[in-house]
Scaffold this active site. Structure first.
Site, PDB file in Angstrom:
ATOM      1  N   HIS A  39       0.869  -1.172   0.000  1.00  0.00           N
ATOM      2  CA  HIS A  39       0.000   0.000   0.000  1.00  0.00           C
ATOM      3  C   HIS A  39       0.905   1.221   0.000  1.00  0.00           C
ATOM      4  CE1 HIS A  39       0.864  -0.215   4.311  1.00  0.00           C
ATOM      5  NE2 HIS A  39       0.522   1.066   4.373  1.00  0.00           N
ATOM      6  N   HIS A  41       1.561   5.758   0.361  1.00  0.00           N
ATOM      7  CA  HIS A  41       1.246   7.013   1.022  1.00  0.00           C
ATOM      8  C   HIS A  41       1.811   8.176   0.215  1.00  0.00           C
ATOM      9  CE1 HIS A  41      -0.096   5.069   4.716  1.00  0.00           C
ATOM     10  NE2 HIS A  41       0.955   4.272   4.613  1.00  0.00           N
ATOM     11  N   ASP A  79      11.183   8.634  -3.511  1.00  0.00           N
ATOM     12  CA  ASP A  79      10.011   8.958  -4.318  1.00  0.00           C
ATOM     13  C   ASP A  79       9.699   7.880  -5.340  1.00  0.00           C
ATOM     14  OD1 ASP A  79       7.841  10.600  -5.013  1.00  0.00           O
ATOM     15  OD2 ASP A  79       8.979  11.526  -6.639  1.00  0.00           O
ATOM     16  N   GLU A 127       2.706  10.846   7.351  1.00  0.00           N
ATOM     17  CA  GLU A 127       2.276   9.708   6.535  1.00  0.00           C
ATOM     18  C   GLU A 127       0.867   9.958   6.001  1.00  0.00           C
ATOM     19  OE1 GLU A 127       2.885   5.186   7.391  1.00  0.00           O
ATOM     20  OE2 GLU A 127       1.000   5.801   8.335  1.00  0.00           O
TER      21      GLU A 127
END
Length: 138
Positions: A39, A41, A79, A127
């Site tokens: 997942h 963020h 990134d 986050e």
């Protein structure tokens, strides 16, 4: 003493899990964050430096230089990466916001403090809009 903060953003994926635990125990401990399909963020990073202003330039540090240091030592490494798989300074560590905050501080301390009279005060990492960690190098 003046404090100056630069904000940067990056996007990254991760998974909270311990390989030595069963999937059931990981899910019981980490919930949705243990998703086997990862997942992600949209992180916001706040880097605060401190020191005395140079009256010759009016700066503590040139913000273009601070931006470049953060980009070169942190953002380029994080990134659009998988924190568990792609980031060398997180190898073997749980990819929590807390540990990521500490490791970002460690990555930035030397390059920032190589500028005379400039000290890394803190790293704050959001986050989500509701959750963040902050580290002061203690």
């Amino acid at each position: 003493m003046v404090y100056l903060t630069r904000r940067e953003t990056f996007n990254a994926a991760h998974r909270m899990y311990r390989e030595e635990w069963s999937l059931e125990k990981n899910i019981a401990t980490f919930g949705k964050c243990a998703n086997p399909n990862w997942h992600g963020h949209n992180y916001s990073l706040f880097v605060t430096v401190k020191g005395k202003i140079s009256y010759e330039t009016g700066y503590l540090i040139d913000l273009k230089l601070l931006k470049m240091i953060i980009k070169d030592h942190v953002i380029e490494k994080l990134d659009h990466k998988n924190l568990n798989l792609d980031v060398s300074f997180l190898a073997g560590k749980m990819a929590t916001t807390e540990l990521l905050c500490v490791e970002i501080f460690n990555e930035l301390k030397t390059p920032i403090e190589s500028n005379e009279g400039v000290f890394l005060h803190s790293v704050r990492l959001h986050e989500t809009e509701n959750n963040y960690a902050e580290y002061f190098g203690e």
